[in-house]
Scaffold this motif. Structure first.
Motif, PDB file in Angstrom:
ATOM      1  N   GLU A  91      28.810 -10.129 -14.694  1.00 36.69           N
ATOM      2  CA  GLU A  91      29.686 -10.707 -13.744  1.00 36.69           C
ATOM      3  C   GLU A  91      29.607  -9.999 -12.309  1.00 36.69           C
ATOM      4  O   GLU A  91      29.811 -10.311 -11.319  1.00 36.69           O
ATOM      5  CB  GLU A  91      31.170 -10.958 -14.088  1.00 36.69           C
ATOM      6  N   SER A  92      29.004  -8.807 -12.244  1.00 38.56           N
ATOM      7  CA  SER A  92      29.056  -7.860 -11.249  1.00 38.56           C
ATOM      8  C   SER A  92      28.163  -8.312 -10.376  1.00 38.56           C
ATOM      9  O   SER A  92      27.020  -8.752 -10.700  1.00 38.56           O
ATOM     10  CB  SER A  92      28.660  -6.389 -11.755  1.00 38.56           C
ATOM     11  N   PRO A  93      28.524  -8.117  -9.029  1.00 40.69           N
ATOM     12  CA  PRO A  93      27.416  -8.411  -8.025  1.00 40.69           C
ATOM     13  C   PRO A  93      26.051  -7.600  -8.112  1.00 40.69           C
ATOM     14  O   PRO A  93      26.266  -6.379  -8.397  1.00 40.69           O
ATOM     15  CB  PRO A  93      28.190  -8.502  -6.645  1.00 40.69           C
ATOM     16  N   ILE A  94      25.258  -8.255  -7.798  1.00 40.67           N
ATOM     17  CA  ILE A  94      23.679  -7.388  -7.923  1.00 40.67           C
ATOM     18  C   ILE A  94      23.351  -7.071  -6.462  1.00 40.67           C
ATOM     19  O   ILE A  94      23.260  -8.193  -5.719  1.00 40.67           O
ATOM     20  CB  ILE A  94      22.843  -8.310  -8.650  1.00 40.67           C
ATOM     21  N   PRO A  95      23.056  -6.012  -6.137  1.00 39.20           N
ATOM     22  CA  PRO A  95      22.639  -5.707  -4.592  1.00 39.20           C
ATOM     23  C   PRO A  95      21.211  -6.679  -4.410  1.00 39.20           C
ATOM     24  O   PRO A  95      20.409  -6.705  -5.219  1.00 39.20           O
ATOM     25  CB  PRO A  95      22.255  -4.209  -4.635  1.00 39.20           C
ATOM     26  N   ASP A  96      21.131  -6.928  -3.064  1.00 39.85           N
ATOM     27  CA  ASP A  96      19.727  -7.633  -2.710  1.00 39.85           C
ATOM     28  C   ASP A  96      18.755  -6.982  -3.046  1.00 39.85           C
ATOM     29  O   ASP A  96      17.874  -7.627  -3.422  1.00 39.85           O
ATOM     30  CB  ASP A  96      19.961  -7.895  -1.495  1.00 39.85           C
ATOM     31  N   HIS A  97      18.662  -5.604  -3.013  1.00 40.57           N
ATOM     32  CA  HIS A  97      17.276  -4.969  -2.802  1.00 40.57           C
ATOM     33  C   HIS A  97      16.967  -4.909  -4.530  1.00 40.57           C
ATOM     34  O   HIS A  97      15.886  -4.847  -4.858  1.00 40.57           O
ATOM     35  CB  HIS A  97      17.396  -3.523  -2.084  1.00 40.57           C
ATOM     36  N   ILE A  98      18.042  -4.897  -5.402  1.00 41.40           N
ATOM     37  CA  ILE A  98      17.905  -4.730  -6.792  1.00 41.40           C
ATOM     38  C   ILE A  98      17.324  -6.278  -7.245  1.00 41.40           C
ATOM     39  O   ILE A  98      16.421  -6.238  -8.007  1.00 41.40           O
ATOM     40  CB  ILE A  98      19.211  -4.375  -7.499  1.00 41.40           C
ATOM     41  N   LEU A  99      17.833  -7.046  -6.769  1.00 43.21           N
ATOM     42  CA  LEU A  99      17.734  -8.570  -7.207  1.00 43.21           C
ATOM     43  C   LEU A  99      16.223  -8.912  -6.726  1.00 43.21           C
ATOM     44  O   LEU A  99      15.612  -9.555  -7.566  1.00 43.21           O
ATOM     45  CB  LEU A  99      18.733  -9.582  -6.647  1.00 43.21           C
ATOM     46  N   ASN A 100      15.965  -8.669  -5.496  1.00 40.50           N
ATOM     47  CA  ASN A 100      14.548  -8.612  -5.064  1.00 40.50           C
ATOM     48  C   ASN A 100      13.428  -7.945  -5.879  1.00 40.50           C
ATOM     49  O   ASN A 100      12.473  -8.735  -6.144  1.00 40.50           O
ATOM     50  CB  ASN A 100      14.278  -8.205  -3.676  1.00 40.50           C
ATOM     51  N   LYS A 101      13.761  -6.742  -6.184  1.00 34.86           N
ATOM     52  CA  LYS A 101      12.698  -6.137  -7.092  1.00 34.86           C
ATOM     53  C   LYS A 101      12.571  -6.809  -8.365  1.00 34.86           C
ATOM     54  O   LYS A 101      11.521  -7.031  -8.996  1.00 34.86           O
ATOM     55  CB  LYS A 101      13.154  -4.481  -7.246  1.00 34.86           C
ATOM     56  N   ALA A 102      13.796  -7.370  -9.130  1.00 37.14           N
ATOM     57  CA  ALA A 102      13.801  -8.033 -10.303  1.00 37.14           C
ATOM     58  C   ALA A 102      12.931  -9.281 -10.106  1.00 37.14           C
ATOM     59  O   ALA A 102      12.084  -9.583 -10.989  1.00 37.14           O
ATOM     60  CB  ALA A 102      15.131  -8.341 -10.850  1.00 37.14           C
ATOM     61  N   LYS A 103      13.228  -9.793  -9.194  1.00 34.34           N
ATOM     62  CA  LYS A 103      12.252 -11.345  -8.534  1.00 34.34           C
ATOM     63  C   LYS A 103      10.731 -10.836  -8.599  1.00 34.34           C
ATOM     64  O   LYS A 103       9.996 -11.644  -9.202  1.00 34.34           O
ATOM     65  CB  LYS A 103      12.855 -12.085  -7.598  1.00 34.34           C
ATOM     66  N   GLN A 104      10.406  -9.800  -8.156  1.00 38.22           N
ATOM     67  CA  GLN A 104       9.264  -9.647  -7.853  1.00 38.22           C
ATOM     68  C   GLN A 104       8.343  -9.023  -9.225  1.00 38.22           C
ATOM     69  O   GLN A 104       7.231  -9.693  -9.578  1.00 38.22           O
ATOM     70  CB  GLN A 104       9.024  -8.136  -7.055  1.00 38.22           C
ATOM     71  N   LYS A 105       9.369  -8.530 -10.246  1.00 40.92           N
ATOM     72  CA  LYS A 105       8.908  -8.096 -11.349  1.00 40.92           C
ATOM     73  C   LYS A 105       8.557  -9.440 -12.251  1.00 40.92           C
ATOM     74  O   LYS A 105       7.625  -9.553 -12.917  1.00 40.92           O
ATOM     75  CB  LYS A 105       9.736  -7.161 -12.268  1.00 40.92           C
ATOM     76  N   LEU A 106       9.454 -10.397 -12.164  1.00 37.76           N
ATOM     77  CA  LEU A 106       9.428 -11.553 -12.690  1.00 37.76           C
ATOM     78  C   LEU A 106       7.904 -12.423 -12.226  1.00 37.76           C
ATOM     79  O   LEU A 106       7.353 -12.918 -12.920  1.00 37.76           O
ATOM     80  CB  LEU A 106      10.486 -12.568 -12.761  1.00 37.76           C
ATOM     81  N   THR A 107       7.970 -12.383 -10.973  1.00 39.11           N
ATOM     82  CA  THR A 107       6.766 -13.157 -10.379  1.00 39.11           C
ATOM     83  C   THR A 107       5.549 -12.310 -11.047  1.00 39.11           C
ATOM     84  O   THR A 107       4.483 -13.018 -11.366  1.00 39.11           O
ATOM     85  CB  THR A 107       6.610 -12.932  -9.014  1.00 39.11           C
ATOM     86  N   GLN A 108       5.158 -11.065 -11.197  1.00 37.33           N
ATOM     87  CA  GLN A 108       4.123 -10.348 -11.712  1.00 37.33           C
ATOM     88  C   GLN A 108       3.936 -10.667 -13.251  1.00 37.33           C
ATOM     89  O   GLN A 108       2.794 -10.818 -13.554  1.00 37.33           O
ATOM     90  CB  GLN A 108       4.324  -8.827 -11.506  1.00 37.33           C
ATOM     91  N   LEU A 109       4.934 -10.821 -13.839  1.00 37.24           N
ATOM     92  CA  LEU A 109       4.982 -11.211 -15.205  1.00 37.24           C
ATOM     93  C   LEU A 109       4.414 -12.595 -15.215  1.00 37.24           C
ATOM     94  O   LEU A 109       3.523 -12.935 -16.081  1.00 37.24           O
ATOM     95  CB  LEU A 109       6.558 -10.997 -15.723  1.00 37.24           C
ATOM     96  N   HIS A 110       4.896 -13.492 -14.547  1.00 42.04           N
ATOM     97  CA  HIS A 110       4.404 -14.774 -14.579  1.00 42.04           C
ATOM     98  C   HIS A 110       2.833 -15.076 -14.223  1.00 42.04           C
ATOM     99  O   HIS A 110       2.365 -15.491 -15.003  1.00 42.04           O
ATOM    100  CB  HIS A 110       5.391 -15.673 -13.616  1.00 42.04           C
ATOM    101  N   GLN A 111       2.401 -14.136 -13.423  1.00 40.95           N
ATOM    102  CA  GLN A 111       1.284 -14.290 -12.931  1.00 40.95           C
ATOM    103  C   GLN A 111       0.173 -13.736 -14.260  1.00 40.95           C
ATOM    104  O   GLN A 111      -0.736 -14.023 -14.352  1.00 40.95           O
ATOM    105  CB  GLN A 111       0.696 -13.548 -11.619  1.00 40.95           C
ATOM    106  N   LEU A 112       0.586 -12.414 -14.626  1.00 44.81           N
ATOM    107  CA  LEU A 112       0.099 -11.885 -15.917  1.00 44.81           C
ATOM    108  C   LEU A 112      -0.173 -12.753 -16.899  1.00 44.81           C
ATOM    109  O   LEU A 112      -1.238 -12.869 -17.791  1.00 44.81           O
ATOM    110  CB  LEU A 112       0.469 -10.466 -16.176  1.00 44.81           C
ATOM    111  N   LEU A 113       0.961 -13.402 -17.496  1.00 43.13           N
ATOM    112  CA  LEU A 113       1.055 -14.310 -18.442  1.00 43.13           C
ATOM    113  C   LEU A 113       0.262 -15.639 -18.175  1.00 43.13           C
ATOM    114  O   LEU A 113      -0.385 -16.268 -19.145  1.00 43.13           O
ATOM    115  CB  LEU A 113       2.350 -14.746 -19.002  1.00 43.13           C
ATOM    116  N   ALA A 114      -0.220 -15.966 -17.055  1.00 49.08           N
ATOM    117  CA  ALA A 114      -0.708 -17.224 -16.885  1.00 49.08           C
ATOM    118  C   ALA A 114      -2.249 -17.131 -16.846  1.00 49.08           C
ATOM    119  O   ALA A 114      -3.094 -17.892 -16.783  1.00 49.08           O
ATOM    120  CB  ALA A 114      -0.412 -17.735 -15.438  1.00 49.08           C
ATOM    121  N   GLN A 115      -2.603 -15.890 -16.866  1.00 48.91           N
ATOM    122  CA  GLN A 115      -4.017 -15.817 -16.816  1.00 48.91           C
ATOM    123  C   GLN A 115      -4.665 -16.099 -18.127  1.00 48.91           C
ATOM    124  O   GLN A 115      -4.239 -16.005 -19.204  1.00 48.91           O
ATOM    125  CB  GLN A 115      -4.419 -14.336 -16.373  1.00 48.91           C
TER     126      GLN A 115
END
Length: 115
Positions: A91-115
């Motif tokens: 429930e705690s707010p997530i700082p934007d820079h942490i949330l952006n890094k998390a989304k970046q990691k998820l994008t990388q994961l998605h790309q690696l799994l789609a190969q």
């Protein structure tokens, strides 16, 4: 906080490949039982010394997690702030820079799994 990402939920992979890809990105297969596992990535906020964990839930579609050939599908990805002595506050707010890094990691994961 659930992180909504297009095309991520429902991806499938065998356990060996998923373990390999997530390890390369810094995730650890943490909680697991015969039919489900979570992959956690620790993200640290250097300005406040707070710790956050990006967690990806998976569930076995076929096989069990003791077999590297088990097929897992990704359910949800979510993030929470670490609390003492252990646990996550979703429930705690997530700082934007942490949330952006998390989304970046998820994008990388998605790309690696789609190969």
């Amino acid at each position: 906080m659930i992180i909504e990402t297009t095309g991520f939920k429902g991806l499938k992979s065998d356990l060996a490949h998923l373990d390999d890809v997530t390890t390369k990105l810094g995730f650890v297969r943490w909680q697991w039982e015969y039919t489900r596992a979570t992959y956690d990535l620790k993200l640290e906020d250097q300005t406040t010394n707070a710790e956050y964990f990006l967690r990806v839930n998976t569930r076995a579609e076929s096989g069990k997690l003791e077999s590297p050939y088990a097929i897992l599908y990704i359910e949800e990805a979510y993030i929470g702030k670490a609390t003492f002595p252990h646990g996550l506050d979703y429930e705690s707010p997530i700082p934007d820079h942490i949330l952006n890094k998390a989304k970046q990691k998820l994008t990388q994961l998605h790309q690696l799994l789609a190969q």
